[in-house]
Design an enzyme around this catalytic site. Structure first.
Site, PDB file in Angstrom:
ATOM      1  N   GLY A  10     -14.700 -86.659   1.198  1.00 15.99           N
ATOM      2  CA  GLY A  10     -14.163 -87.889   1.784  1.00 15.99           C
ATOM      3  C   GLY A  10     -14.916 -88.289   3.044  1.00 15.99           C
ATOM      4  O   GLY A  10     -14.337 -88.770   4.011  1.00 15.99           O
ATOM      5  N   ALA A  24     -20.010 -91.064   1.992  1.00 15.11           N
ATOM      6  CA  ALA A  24     -20.423 -91.163   0.584  1.00 15.11           C
ATOM      7  C   ALA A  24     -19.210 -91.169  -0.334  1.00 15.11           C
ATOM      8  O   ALA A  24     -19.143 -91.961  -1.285  1.00 15.11           O
ATOM      9  CB  ALA A  24     -21.354 -89.998   0.238  1.00 15.11           C
ATOM     10  N   SER A  55     -11.210 -82.234   2.156  1.00 13.81           N
ATOM     11  CA  SER A  55     -10.574 -81.180   2.926  1.00 13.81           C
ATOM     12  C   SER A  55     -10.689 -81.506   4.413  1.00 13.81           C
ATOM     13  O   SER A  55     -11.791 -81.520   4.969  1.00 13.81           O
ATOM     14  CB  SER A  55     -11.273 -79.849   2.619  1.00 13.81           C
ATOM     15  OG  SER A  55     -11.033 -78.934   3.642  1.00 13.81           O
ATOM     16  N   ILE A  75     -19.291 -85.041   8.381  1.00 16.21           N
ATOM     17  CA  ILE A  75     -20.407 -84.911   9.328  1.00 16.21           C
ATOM     18  C   ILE A  75     -20.221 -85.870  10.509  1.00 16.21           C
ATOM     19  O   ILE A  75     -20.685 -85.595  11.612  1.00 16.21           O
ATOM     20  CB  ILE A  75     -21.762 -85.119   8.617  1.00 16.21           C
ATOM     21  CG1 ILE A  75     -22.917 -84.720   9.529  1.00 16.21           C
ATOM     22  CG2 ILE A  75     -21.956 -86.553   8.173  1.00 16.21           C
ATOM     23  CD1 ILE A  75     -23.970 -83.916   8.865  1.00 16.21           C
ATOM     24  N   ALA A 126     -25.632 -96.359  11.983  1.00 17.72           N
ATOM     25  CA  ALA A 126     -26.496 -97.548  11.990  1.00 17.72           C
ATOM     26  C   ALA A 126     -26.851 -97.888  10.546  1.00 17.72           C
ATOM     27  O   ALA A 126     -27.097 -96.998   9.735  1.00 17.72           O
ATOM     28  CB  ALA A 126     -27.755 -97.273  12.791  1.00 17.72           C
ATOM     29  N   LYS A 150     -26.450-105.577  14.465  1.00 18.73           N
ATOM     30  CA  LYS A 150     -27.771-104.955  14.633  1.00 18.73           C
ATOM     31  C   LYS A 150     -28.850-105.884  14.077  1.00 18.73           C
ATOM     32  O   LYS A 150     -28.746-106.346  12.939  1.00 18.73           O
ATOM     33  CB  LYS A 150     -27.775-103.608  13.886  1.00 18.73           C
ATOM     34  CG  LYS A 150     -29.111-102.893  13.885  1.00 18.73           C
ATOM     35  CD  LYS A 150     -29.038-101.573  13.132  1.00 18.73           C
ATOM     36  CE  LYS A 150     -30.430-100.988  12.937  1.00 18.73           C
ATOM     37  NZ  LYS A 150     -30.447 -99.836  12.029  1.00 18.73           N
ATOM     38  N   LEU A 197     -25.238 -86.816   1.420  1.00 17.31           N
ATOM     39  CA  LEU A 197     -25.966 -85.612   1.823  1.00 17.31           C
ATOM     40  C   LEU A 197     -26.050 -84.614   0.672  1.00 17.31           C
ATOM     41  O   LEU A 197     -26.951 -83.771   0.648  1.00 17.31           O
ATOM     42  CB  LEU A 197     -25.292 -84.989   3.049  1.00 17.31           C
ATOM     43  CG  LEU A 197     -25.191 -85.941   4.258  1.00 17.31           C
ATOM     44  CD1 LEU A 197     -24.347 -85.327   5.373  1.00 17.31           C
ATOM     45  CD2 LEU A 197     -26.577 -86.311   4.789  1.00 17.31           C
ATOM     46  N   ILE A 254     -27.083 -94.443   4.415  1.00 18.47           N
ATOM     47  CA  ILE A 254     -25.930 -95.177   3.877  1.00 18.47           C
ATOM     48  C   ILE A 254     -26.419 -96.139   2.795  1.00 18.47           C
ATOM     49  O   ILE A 254     -25.788 -96.315   1.761  1.00 18.47           O
ATOM     50  CB  ILE A 254     -25.163 -95.893   5.010  1.00 18.47           C
ATOM     51  CG1 ILE A 254     -24.509 -94.831   5.904  1.00 18.47           C
ATOM     52  CG2 ILE A 254     -24.121 -96.865   4.456  1.00 18.47           C
ATOM     53  CD1 ILE A 254     -23.861 -95.365   7.167  1.00 18.47           C
TER      54      ILE A 254
HETATM   55  C1  LIG Z   1     -28.034 -86.407  12.458  1.00 17.17           C
HETATM   56  C2  LIG Z   1     -27.715 -87.436  11.436  1.00 17.17           C
HETATM   57  C3  LIG Z   1     -27.707 -88.786  11.782  1.00 17.17           C
HETATM   58  C4  LIG Z   1     -27.462 -89.764  10.810  1.00 17.17           C
HETATM   59  N1  LIG Z   1     -27.520 -91.096  11.126  1.00 17.17           N
HETATM   60  C5  LIG Z   1     -27.433 -92.024  10.153  1.00 17.17           C
HETATM   61  C6  LIG Z   1     -27.535 -93.404  10.427  1.00 17.17           C
HETATM   62  O1  LIG Z   1     -27.664 -93.835  11.565  1.00 17.17           O
HETATM   63  N2  LIG Z   1     -27.460 -94.270   9.390  1.00 17.17           N
HETATM   64  C7  LIG Z   1     -27.279 -93.861   8.109  1.00 17.17           C
HETATM   65  O2  LIG Z   1     -27.274 -94.679   7.201  1.00 17.17           O
HETATM   66  N3  LIG Z   1     -27.106 -92.558   7.836  1.00 17.17           N
HETATM   67  C8  LIG Z   1     -27.178 -91.640   8.816  1.00 17.17           C
HETATM   68  N4  LIG Z   1     -27.004 -90.323   8.519  1.00 17.17           N
HETATM   69  C9  LIG Z   1     -26.598 -89.937   7.179  1.00 17.17           C
HETATM   70  C10 LIG Z   1     -25.091 -90.145   7.052  1.00 17.17           C
HETATM   71  O3  LIG Z   1     -24.425 -89.440   8.049  1.00 17.17           O
HETATM   72  C11 LIG Z   1     -24.625 -89.660   5.713  1.00 17.17           C
HETATM   73  O4  LIG Z   1     -25.392 -90.245   4.713  1.00 17.17           O
HETATM   74  C12 LIG Z   1     -23.205 -90.072   5.479  1.00 17.17           C
HETATM   75  O5  LIG Z   1     -22.393 -89.719   6.552  1.00 17.17           O
HETATM   76  C13 LIG Z   1     -22.679 -89.455   4.216  1.00 17.17           C
HETATM   77  O6  LIG Z   1     -22.242 -88.162   4.426  1.00 17.17           O
HETATM   78  P1  LIG Z   1     -21.497 -87.455   3.226  1.00 17.17           P
HETATM   79  O7  LIG Z   1     -20.296 -88.242   2.909  1.00 17.17           O
HETATM   80  O8  LIG Z   1     -22.491 -87.225   2.163  1.00 17.17           O
HETATM   81  O9  LIG Z   1     -21.139 -86.027   3.809  1.00 17.17           O
HETATM   82  P2  LIG Z   1     -19.975 -85.534   4.804  1.00 17.17           P
HETATM   83  O10 LIG Z   1     -19.638 -86.528   5.838  1.00 17.17           O
HETATM   84  O11 LIG Z   1     -20.421 -84.180   5.253  1.00 17.17           O
HETATM   85  O12 LIG Z   1     -18.709 -85.392   3.875  1.00 17.17           O
HETATM   86  C14 LIG Z   1     -18.524 -84.294   3.006  1.00 17.17           C
HETATM   87  C15 LIG Z   1     -17.102 -84.322   2.511  1.00 17.17           C
HETATM   88  O13 LIG Z   1     -16.935 -83.303   1.543  1.00 17.17           O
HETATM   89  C16 LIG Z   1     -15.762 -82.590   1.828  1.00 17.17           C
HETATM   90  N5  LIG Z   1     -15.890 -81.247   1.294  1.00 17.17           N
HETATM   91  C17 LIG Z   1     -16.910 -80.378   1.445  1.00 17.17           C
HETATM   92  N6  LIG Z   1     -16.651 -79.234   0.809  1.00 17.17           N
HETATM   93  C18 LIG Z   1     -15.445 -79.383   0.230  1.00 17.17           C
HETATM   94  C19 LIG Z   1     -14.615 -78.549  -0.549  1.00 17.17           C
HETATM   95  N7  LIG Z   1     -14.973 -77.306  -0.853  1.00 17.17           N
HETATM   96  N8  LIG Z   1     -13.430 -79.027  -0.960  1.00 17.17           N
HETATM   97  C20 LIG Z   1     -13.027 -80.278  -0.661  1.00 17.17           C
HETATM   98  N9  LIG Z   1     -13.764 -81.120   0.089  1.00 17.17           N
HETATM   99  C21 LIG Z   1     -14.953 -80.664   0.514  1.00 17.17           C
HETATM  100  C22 LIG Z   1     -15.646 -82.630   3.342  1.00 17.17           C
HETATM  101  O14 LIG Z   1     -14.345 -82.356   3.761  1.00 17.17           O
HETATM  102  C23 LIG Z   1     -16.057 -84.071   3.585  1.00 17.17           C
HETATM  103  O15 LIG Z   1     -14.944 -84.917   3.388  1.00 17.17           O
HETATM  104  C24 LIG Z   1     -27.204 -89.356   9.486  1.00 17.17           C
HETATM  105  C25 LIG Z   1     -27.149 -87.997   9.159  1.00 17.17           C
HETATM  106  C26 LIG Z   1     -27.413 -87.048  10.114  1.00 17.17           C
HETATM  107  C27 LIG Z   1     -27.374 -85.599   9.728  1.00 17.17           C
END
Ligand SMILES: Cc1cc2nc3c(=O)[nH]c(=O)nc-3n(C[C@H](O)[C@H](O)[C@H](O)COP(=O)(O)OP(=O)(O)OC[C@H]3O[C@@H](n4cnc5c(N)ncnc54)[C@H](O)[C@@H]3O)c2cc1C
Length: 505
Positions: A14, A17, A41, A47, A52, A80, A340, A353
């Protein structure tokens, strides 16, 4: 592969992505076409960076049917117009990579060729060079902290304003969660501890939560973050490591208080072994230092960030480790990964994003209505890979095209071997100022030109058709566009005023 119609879609995660996926699927597969369940969870958390964006997000918002002012208010967003790059070519230099485009193409030739021609003439006469930024409304407005959405005004530069958002990542996920739940997504709080595969096909059939609950699905969307719970831990899709080209592998993030009004652009300031982002929001400023652990320690990186904050920190430093690259298969069997979990290129051009968004668009185009077909999965993987590779090459350009020689990190980046596609792009520009956009390439001619100009790759020629226009006439036309751009930026409201008038949180 499977003849089964997709009825139950399970999203794991959640973060941005996960909720972008839920919002898209619940918006498109409506009227009970499929049941959408998202498992997240709170104990693991998200993260919570990624603030941006690039202009394509407007397409995503309009696909969902969002009210933009409401969206800006609820995510504490700002507008932006591009990214300012500081210290990338040499310490003390800066330029803006704007959205939108430069000038107007003339005589069927890209605008910048006329600037190159005029600059060659000026150089021969010892006159000051034109700066391409003065021919782009986004750059001109950003430099004056101005912003407005485009308006209908025939033949005015104000019609051509292109923008994106800077928002609070936590509020963005919350906003999309409300949208998705409203459109029928079922959310389950809990930690996935096990995945069960069909013994013959290897397809994932269900996941089990810590509390013992078993949840079955036909299609699984893995948005579980870096670990890739299903795509990697269960299906072992494999990972392609790109750190030889994008060597930064750590980030430290610290939000701080705002001092002054938020500016309508992100700033990326290069340091000794990486760079610092500054993303101004309505209520705070997001900051982080992306660095390479081979050349800099965590303590040093954190100190550099603290020393370069412009307001008081409002949270403890948060440390993030990553490896630049991507899953060898973004989609494997009945698991599609986004965010990610799919891969990560550092946030230099705010592309992550967008990659979620374009992955979702691709999934919807290839949605397995009658079952999962290998040809469609292969097509998805192939086109996603091309998009990742082209984006990667544009990011590498920023590091490679530098004159900095003040640290081993920059020495490495300046002299490293680069992918052939990037080398060709640079060679084409260097020889005759030509830039070509490859089919589905995310970054257009403006983007490449912004970095070539900003980081001082000299073009040794320009398009010969510019010579069909007399030099005096070229100068007159350029000055006309220069004035029109300047006047348009002058009449625009200040960015903060525009927010206060339209969408203050
Ligand atoms: C340093 C940094 C800076 C960034 N800046 C930018 C930016 O400026 N612009 C941009 O477009 N992108 C940026 N990004 C990328 C962006 O943060 C990610 O693409 C975006 O937040 C998507 O993250 P996510 O949802 O894939 O992962 P996460 O936010 O890590 O979410 C993972 C989810 O999975 C759940 N989960 C994990 N394991 C389990 C489990 N076993 N059971 C149940 N749930 C679970 C977690 O609870 C969480 O809800 C950046 C990334 C980093 C690392």
């Amino acid at each position: 592969m499977s003849e089964k119609r997709i009825k139950n879609i399970i999203i794991i995660g959640g973060g941005t992505a996960g909720w972008m996926s839920a919002a898209t699927l619940s918006r498109i597969l409506k009227n009970g076409y499929a049941n959408i369940t998202l498992i997240e969870s709170e104990a693991i958390g998200t993260i919570s960076v990624g603030e941006a964006t690039i202009p394509q997000i407007l397409t995503f918002n309009s696909m969902l049917g969002l009210d933009e002012n409401d969206f800006v208010k609820k995510t504490n967003a700002t507008f932006k117009l591009g990214i300012e790059f500081v210290n990338w070519s040499q310490i003390g230099d800066s330029y803006i990579h704007p959205f939108g485009s430069y000038g107007i193409d003339m005589e069927g030739v890209a605008f910048h060729h006329f600037v190159l021609k005029e600059n060659a003439r000026r150089k021969a006469r010892g006159q000051a060079q034109l700066d391409i930024e003065d021919f782009c409304i986004q750059s001109a407005a950003a430099k004056k902290d101005k912003f407005m959405r485009p308006i209908r005004a025939q033949r005015s530069v104000l019609e051509r304003i292109v923008y994106a958002f800077q928002f609070d990542a936590v509020l963005y996920a919350k906003y999309l969660r409300e949208f998705s739940e409203h459109h029928g997504t079922k959310r389950i709080e809990g930690k996935v501890v096990e995945a069960h595969q069909n013994s013959e096909t290897g397809f994932v059939e269900s996941v089990t939560l810590e509390n013992g609950q078993n949840i079955e699905g036909d299609l699984f969307i893995d948005c579980s973050g870096f670990k890739g719970l299903l795509i990697e831990k269960t299906l072992k899709a494999g990972y392609t490591d790109w750190s030889k080209w994008l060597p930064c592998d750590r980030a430290v993030a610290i939000p701080c208080e705002s001092v002054g009004e938020p500016i309508p652009y992100t700033r990326a300031t290069a340091h000794k072994a990486g760079w610092q982002w500054r993303i101004p929001l309505q209520h705070r400023v997001g900051n982080g230092h992306v660095y390479c652990s081979q050349y800099m320690s965590e303590d040093e990186a954190t100190q550099i960030l603290i020393d370069n904050l412009d307001g008081e920190p409002i949270a403890e430093p948060r440390h993030i480790k990553f490896t630049t690259g991507h899953r060898k298969k973004f989609w494997d069997k009945n698991v599609v990964s986004f965010g990610l979990a799919a891969g990560f290129m550092e946030p230099l051009e705010s592309t992550s994003i967008h990659l979620i968004q374009s992955g979702l668009a691709r999934l919807m185009t290839l949605f397995p209505y009658k079952g999962i077909e290998p040809a469609e999965v292969d097509h998805f993987n192939r086109s996603t890979l091309i998009e990742y590779e082209r984006t990667r090459d544009f990011l590498i350009l920023h590091y490679h095209l530098t004159k900095r020689n003040d640290s081993p990190f920059w020495d490495y980046c300046r002299t490293m071997e680069i992918p052939e596609f990037l080398q060709t792009k640079m060679d084409l520009y260097r020889t005759n100022g030509r830039i070509f956009r490859d089919n589905d390439e995310l970054f257009n001619e403006t983007s490449w030109l912004a970095v070539f100009f900003g980081q001082k790759l000299d073009a040794q020629g320009y398009h010969p058709i510019t010579n069909t226009v007399d030099s005096k006439e070229v100068e007159r036309r350029l000055m006309h566009i220069f004035d029109a751009t300047k006047q348009a930026a002058d009449v625009m409201p200040l960015h903060w005023q525009y927010i206060k008038d339209n969408c203050r949180a």
